[in-house]
Write a protein that holds these residues in place. Structure first.
Motif, mmCIF file in Angstrom:
data_model
loop_
_atom_site.group_PDB
_atom_site.id
_atom_site.type_symbol
_atom_site.label_atom_id
_atom_site.label_comp_id
_atom_site.label_asym_id
_atom_site.label_seq_id
_atom_site.Cartn_x
_atom_site.Cartn_y
_atom_site.Cartn_z
ATOM 1 N N GLY A 168 -47.080 -18.488 11.736
ATOM 2 C CA GLY A 168 -47.521 -17.362 10.917
ATOM 3 C C GLY A 168 -47.383 -16.005 11.576
ATOM 4 O O GLY A 168 -47.715 -14.979 10.960
ATOM 5 N N THR A 169 -46.888 -15.951 12.798
ATOM 6 C CA THR A 169 -46.775 -14.668 13.506
ATOM 7 C C THR A 169 -45.611 -13.845 12.978
ATOM 8 O O THR A 169 -44.492 -14.355 12.828
ATOM 9 C CB THR A 169 -46.581 -14.906 15.017
ATOM 10 O OG1 THR A 169 -47.683 -15.659 15.531
ATOM 11 C CG2 THR A 169 -46.489 -13.585 15.768
ATOM 12 N N ASP A 170 -45.865 -12.580 12.684
ATOM 13 C CA ASP A 170 -44.821 -11.657 12.252
ATOM 14 C C ASP A 170 -44.173 -11.077 13.505
ATOM 15 O O ASP A 170 -44.633 -10.072 14.066
ATOM 16 C CB ASP A 170 -45.419 -10.543 11.394
ATOM 17 C CG ASP A 170 -44.357 -9.656 10.763
ATOM 18 O OD1 ASP A 170 -43.235 -9.613 11.299
ATOM 19 O OD2 ASP A 170 -44.659 -8.991 9.750
ATOM 20 N N ILE A 171 -43.101 -11.716 13.957
ATOM 21 C CA ILE A 171 -42.480 -11.309 15.214
ATOM 22 C C ILE A 171 -41.888 -9.908 15.108
ATOM 23 O O ILE A 171 -41.975 -9.112 16.049
ATOM 24 C CB ILE A 171 -41.402 -12.330 15.629
ATOM 25 C CG1 ILE A 171 -42.060 -13.680 15.920
ATOM 26 C CG2 ILE A 171 -40.637 -11.846 16.855
ATOM 27 C CD1 ILE A 171 -41.080 -14.779 16.274
ATOM 28 N N GLY A 172 -41.298 -9.585 13.975
ATOM 29 C CA GLY A 172 -40.732 -8.249 13.800
ATOM 30 C C GLY A 172 -41.776 -7.165 13.968
ATOM 31 O O GLY A 172 -41.547 -6.153 14.638
ATOM 32 N N ALA A 173 -42.955 -7.365 13.356
ATOM 33 C CA ALA A 173 -44.031 -6.385 13.478
ATOM 34 C C ALA A 173 -44.527 -6.307 14.916
ATOM 35 O O ALA A 173 -44.816 -5.214 15.429
ATOM 36 C CB ALA A 173 -45.177 -6.755 12.538
#
Length: 280
Positions: A168-173
């Motif tokens: 669930g981690t938003d890597i881009g953010a």
């Protein structure tokens, strides 16, 4: 500020030595260095001072031949140049083969250790890390920081882990919050604007040698500051690939003329007491 004004003479010197000396068991005449550097906008006094400082730092060694002074590489400078060579021609500016691994480094230092904290943060930044949180830094891939930490004497205060982000981690953010992407993108864009016009120019060979020196030094400075974040998590118009293409194209265009100039401008002699020297 122009490219010539913003590049440090020591950085130019390392690039010059990488082009002309690395892997050849030779030493270069100081007058040749002065001549080439003058064409790159660096004065004689600054060049001589840089040579002297680099000898003092263990990056160069002197070799006298008659009345002339020549300079050769040390084991330390060869290691630095091999790393730069690898970054420029093999690693590249675009990380297309990331395996999803991150290196996490946590540290806790006493409040009074301001200098140690500054040194650690500076070295982590140069190694591709960014501050995820205050004392927790992160870099893409598997980064070996054991030598860095040992050099600073902080082994007891640093913990290093390998990790994968949760689904669930938003890597881009996370990347945008941790690294200054706008500043890095501007460096690449400025590089393209400055060097792309050279694809249609035909400089004098002596000037081509100086401009190739400036080109490669500036390119290495940019990619050394790039943490090589996974391209799939960067903005779609990320300019690194275009900048790298510009670098390789201009370098290829300048090289035939630069080598022609090097043949008559640069005086080299065999390096004595070098592992690769004949009879060593």
């Amino acid at each position: 500020m122009t490219t010539e004004e913003s590049l440090r003479p020591q950085s130019l010197m390392l690039t010059f030595l990488g082009e002309q000396v690395l892997g050849r068991a030779v030493c270069v005449y100081s007058g040749s260095v002065i001549d080439v550097f003058a064409r790159a906008g660096v004065g004689e006094q600054a060049t001589r001072s840089t040579l002297t400082r680099m000898v003092g730092r263990g990056l160069l060694r002197r070799q006298r031949e008659g009345r002339r002074m020549y300079f050769g590489l040390t084991e330390h400078s060869e290691a630095v140049l091999r790393d730069g060579e690898h970054r420029v021609w093999q690693t590249g500016a675009v990380n297309r083969h990331w395996d999803g691994t991150w290196t996490l480094l946590g540290f806790s230092l006493p409040e009074s250790w301001q200098r140690q904290r500054h040194d650690l943060r500076s070295k982590l930044t140069w190694s591709g890390f960014g501050p995820l949180f205050g004392g927790l830094w992160i870099a893409p891939g598997e980064v070996d920081v054991s030598a860095l930490v040992a050099e600073l004497g902080l082994s007891a205060h640093v913990k290093v882990f390998r990790a994968h982000a949760d689904t669930g981690t938003d890597i881009g953010a996370m990347i945008e919050e941790t690294w200054e992407l706008t500043e890095l993108a501007h460096r690449y864009e400025d590089f393209v604007r400055h060097w792309q016009p050279w694809l249609t120019r035909s400089p004098h060979p002596d000037d081509a040698l100086a401009h190739r020196l400036l080109l490669q030094t500036e390119w290495l400075r940019i990619i050394r500051r790039d943490p090589r974040l996974p391209v799939e998590h960067l903005p779609g118009d990320w300019p690194a690939e275009r900048a790298e293409k510009t670098f390789r194209s201009v370098h290829g265009a300048l090289t035939p003329l630069a080598e022609e100039a090097a043949a008559h401008l640069i005086d080299l002699v065999p390096a004595r007491d070098h592992p690769d020297a004949p009879g060593a």
